[in-house]
Design a protein around this motif. Structure first.
Motif, PDB file in Angstrom:
ATOM      1  N   ALA A  44       0.829  -1.211   0.000  1.00  0.00           N
ATOM      2  CA  ALA A  44       0.000   0.000   0.000  1.00  0.00           C
ATOM      3  C   ALA A  44       0.862   1.260   0.000  1.00  0.00           C
ATOM      4  O   ALA A  44       0.589   2.219  -0.730  1.00  0.00           O
ATOM      5  N   GLU A  45       1.916   1.237   0.817  1.00  0.00           N
ATOM      6  CA  GLU A  45       2.794   2.403   0.899  1.00  0.00           C
ATOM      7  C   GLU A  45       3.492   2.665  -0.424  1.00  0.00           C
ATOM      8  O   GLU A  45       3.564   3.810  -0.887  1.00  0.00           O
ATOM      9  N   ARG A  46       4.006   1.590  -1.054  1.00  0.00           N
ATOM     10  CA  ARG A  46       4.720   1.805  -2.314  1.00  0.00           C
ATOM     11  C   ARG A  46       3.779   2.256  -3.423  1.00  0.00           C
ATOM     12  O   ARG A  46       4.163   3.058  -4.287  1.00  0.00           O
ATOM     13  N   ALA A  47       2.568   1.743  -3.414  1.00  0.00           N
ATOM     14  CA  ALA A  47       1.601   2.138  -4.445  1.00  0.00           C
ATOM     15  C   ALA A  47       0.872   3.430  -4.092  1.00  0.00           C
ATOM     16  O   ALA A  47       0.090   3.940  -4.892  1.00  0.00           O
ATOM     17  N   ARG A  48       1.114   3.938  -2.872  1.00  0.00           N
ATOM     18  CA  ARG A  48       0.517   5.186  -2.403  1.00  0.00           C
ATOM     19  C   ARG A  48      -1.003   5.123  -2.364  1.00  0.00           C
ATOM     20  O   ARG A  48      -1.714   6.019  -2.843  1.00  0.00           O
ATOM     21  N   VAL A  49      -1.480   4.022  -1.778  1.00  0.00           N
ATOM     22  CA  VAL A  49      -2.914   3.870  -1.571  1.00  0.00           C
ATOM     23  C   VAL A  49      -3.122   3.369  -0.143  1.00  0.00           C
ATOM     24  O   VAL A  49      -2.164   3.097   0.579  1.00  0.00           O
ATOM     25  N   SER A  50      -4.382   3.230   0.250  1.00  0.00           N
ATOM     26  CA  SER A  50      -4.677   2.728   1.594  1.00  0.00           C
ATOM     27  C   SER A  50      -4.579   1.208   1.630  1.00  0.00           C
ATOM     28  O   SER A  50      -4.655   0.534   0.598  1.00  0.00           O
ATOM     29  N   LYS A  52      -6.823  -0.712   2.761  1.00  0.00           N
ATOM     30  CA  LYS A  52      -8.116  -1.226   2.324  1.00  0.00           C
ATOM     31  C   LYS A  52      -8.182  -1.345   0.805  1.00  0.00           C
ATOM     32  O   LYS A  52      -8.759  -2.295   0.267  1.00  0.00           O
ATOM     33  N   THR A  53      -7.560  -0.394   0.115  1.00  0.00           N
ATOM     34  CA  THR A  53      -7.579  -0.408  -1.346  1.00  0.00           C
ATOM     35  C   THR A  53      -6.877  -1.640  -1.898  1.00  0.00           C
ATOM     36  O   THR A  53      -7.270  -2.178  -2.944  1.00  0.00           O
ATOM     37  N   VAL A  54      -5.830  -2.095  -1.224  1.00  0.00           N
ATOM     38  CA  VAL A  54      -5.119  -3.298  -1.675  1.00  0.00           C
ATOM     39  C   VAL A  54      -6.090  -4.466  -1.723  1.00  0.00           C
ATOM     40  O   VAL A  54      -6.159  -5.209  -2.715  1.00  0.00           O
ATOM     41  N   PHE A  55      -6.848  -4.636  -0.653  1.00  0.00           N
ATOM     42  CA  PHE A  55      -7.772  -5.766  -0.577  1.00  0.00           C
ATOM     43  C   PHE A  55      -8.941  -5.625  -1.552  1.00  0.00           C
ATOM     44  O   PHE A  55      -9.358  -6.602  -2.180  1.00  0.00           O
ATOM     45  N   THR A  56      -9.477  -4.423  -1.685  1.00  0.00           N
ATOM     46  CA  THR A  56     -10.643  -4.242  -2.568  1.00  0.00           C
ATOM     47  C   THR A  56     -10.263  -4.285  -4.041  1.00  0.00           C
ATOM     48  O   THR A  56     -11.055  -4.714  -4.869  1.00  0.00           O
ATOM     49  N   SER A  57      -9.040  -3.856  -4.370  1.00  0.00           N
ATOM     50  CA  SER A  57      -8.624  -3.816  -5.770  1.00  0.00           C
ATOM     51  C   SER A  57      -8.034  -5.139  -6.260  1.00  0.00           C
ATOM     52  O   SER A  57      -8.215  -5.505  -7.424  1.00  0.00           O
ATOM     53  N   VAL A  58      -7.313  -5.836  -5.381  1.00  0.00           N
ATOM     54  CA  VAL A  58      -6.655  -7.080  -5.785  1.00  0.00           C
ATOM     55  C   VAL A  58      -6.966  -8.214  -4.816  1.00  0.00           C
ATOM     56  O   VAL A  58      -7.508  -9.253  -5.187  1.00  0.00           O
TER      57      VAL A  58
END
Length: 221
Positions: A44-50, A52-58
């Motif tokens: 999440a940090e490297r992609a600059r997202v939250s 939660k976004t990691v789980f919902t997107s992938v």
């Protein structure tokens, strides 16, 4: 009234861009830190997202590795299976067995290059994570399936040496396609991709190809 299709397409493209960024970040981290050393927070940090976004997107780590592997296999994030790619159709439409061998080696080496950095991550994680072990088994079966398809096409063209079965030749072929060989010879020993492709082709010609290697070299130039 706003155009809903336009906004829908924009949202879809933004979602795809986010997913692509996440998978690319995970790929980099898996290679740098290994599977155990990569966390969802780091992705999440490297992609600059939250987080939660990691789980919902992938999804979780296993899904991140699966998607990273799948994209490395085909070379992009287009939802088109490998077997439906035009380069595969062109290769399997080849009618000359020698040219088929040459085309196949030039097809698989770029794939092997893309998979080689992730391969040790997959193998290591599979030892302790049942989900990754299942993913690794599927990958191995797909590898064998691709090898069998190539050798089967070669056999139909009369290019399989007498005494060799498709099954046995496919087993040899999967060994040549194993990313460990690429890692040892190219990434560690400094061979070029072309030298590695030539070596793979030479092994096929010398091992189970039905015809003199000298004739193949002349016909594939």
């Amino acid at each position: 009234m706003p155009s809903r299709p336009y906004h829908s397409e924009l949202r879809a493209e933004q979602a795809r861009a986010t997913r692509r960024s996440l998978v690319e970040a995970a790929h980099e981290l898996f290679v740098e830190r290994g599977y155990a050393g990569t966390t969802i927070d780091a992705v999440a940090e490297r992609a600059r997202v939250s987080r939660k976004t990691v789980f919902t997107s992938v999804g979780g780590k296993a899904e991140l590795l699966k998607v990273a592997w799948d994209w490395a296999l085909v070379g992009d994030d287009e939802p088109v299976p490998m077997v439906e790619r035009p380069e595969v159709a062109a290769m399997l439409a080849e009618t000359d067995p020698a040219r088929l061998v040459h085309a196949w080696t030039r097809f698989v080496v770029p794939i092997t290059r893309r998979l080689a950095p992730l391969h040790p991550v997959m193998v290591s994680a599979a030892r302790s994570d049942p989900e990754i072990a299942a993913l690794n088994e599927i990958s191995e079966q797909n590898l064998l399936g691709g090898a069998t398809s190539f050798v089967g096409s070669l056999a139909r063209l009369g290019g399989l040496r007498e005494g060799w079965t498709v099954e046995r030749a496919a087993q040899v072929t999967t060994t040549l396609m194993d990313p460990m060989a690429f890692d040892r010879l190219v990434l560690r020993s400094g061979w070029t991709d072309e030298e590695f492709a030539d070596w793979v082709e030479d092994v096929v010609l010398a091992t189970f190809f039905a015809g003199p290697a000298t004739d193949v070299v002349l016909s594939s130039g």
